[in-house]
Design a protein around this motif. Structure first.
Motif: not given
Length: 217
Positions: A74-76, A83-84, A97-98, A115-118
């Motif tokens: 999975x990549x954003x 890449x984020x 990785x972030x 990483x996201x808080x979700x």
């Protein structure tokens, strides 16, 4: 450099403008047969865009997601292709990785939360994103017999609601085809920790996924 960035932005906007939104089947489908087909899809790849909002915080990114059963990549990325977030789940190990750092865990959920808080329920999402409810989920159908929405009931994902739109016909490796959603919205309301929200007001988490392309290898 400025001219290069301007050209790249124009190209990205052109690609986005030319994306055709699927309009779904013309006639009602057999839900039982549809879900049987979806259940067989264990390998898939999608490309699109993801937007998420939690409370007052919001962000969006391009998404590339490739799966093989429970393993996935999975990549954003941002508009410039940088890449984020990169999350790989393989052989019972999750690696994220972030921000130039690497994190590892036996399961991906803690890494995503860090990483996201979700608190994203990854395993259920692998089914939901294909338009397939879990065994105890309650759901509603649209006028063509495909999932319009569902409400999760599993212990690890209670409170999530999923809505669907813009189903498209996707070719399968066997030469057939299957209807898969191209617009998915996940919503959950959960209270903030007491030290962050003395009034214990619920915070709404919204995750929107716009899929431009499905590929079934």
């Amino acid at each position: 450099m400025t001219r290069h960035l301007l050209f790249l932005l124009i190209m990205l906007l052109t690609v986005s403008a030319c994306t055709v939104t699927p309009d779904g089947p013309q006639h009602a489908v057999n839900l039982s047969a549809q879900l049987q087909q979806v259940a067989k899809v264990q390998q898939w790849e999608l490309r699109g865009k993801m937007a998420f909002r939690q409370g007052k915080e919001a962000a969006s990114a391009n998404i590339s997601w490739k799966t093989d059963g429970d393993d996935f990549n999975f990549r954003l990325t941002n508009l410039l292709g940088i890449t984020l977030v990169h999350l790989v789940v393989d052989d019972d190990l999750a690696t994220l990785e972030a921000d130039g750092k690497t994190y590892k865990d036996a399961i991906p959920e803690p890494l995503i939360y860090y990483a996201t808080g979700m608190a994203i329920p990854v395993a259920p999402l692998l089914s939901w994103i294909k338009g397939m409810p879990l065994a105890n989920d309650s759901y509603q159908l649209n006028d063509k017999g495909l999932l319009a929405s569902l409400e999760s009931q599993c212990n690890a994902c209670e409170g999530w609601q999923v809505t669907y739109g813009n189903y498209g016909n996707v070719a399968t490796p066997t030469g057939g085809d299957i209807w898969l959603p191209h617009a998915i919205t996940l919503t959950q309301e959960s209270p903030l920790p007491i030290n962050e929200a003395p009034s214990n007001k619920p915070v709404t988490t919204v995750l929107k996924i716009k899929i431009y392309q499905w590929t079934l290898p």
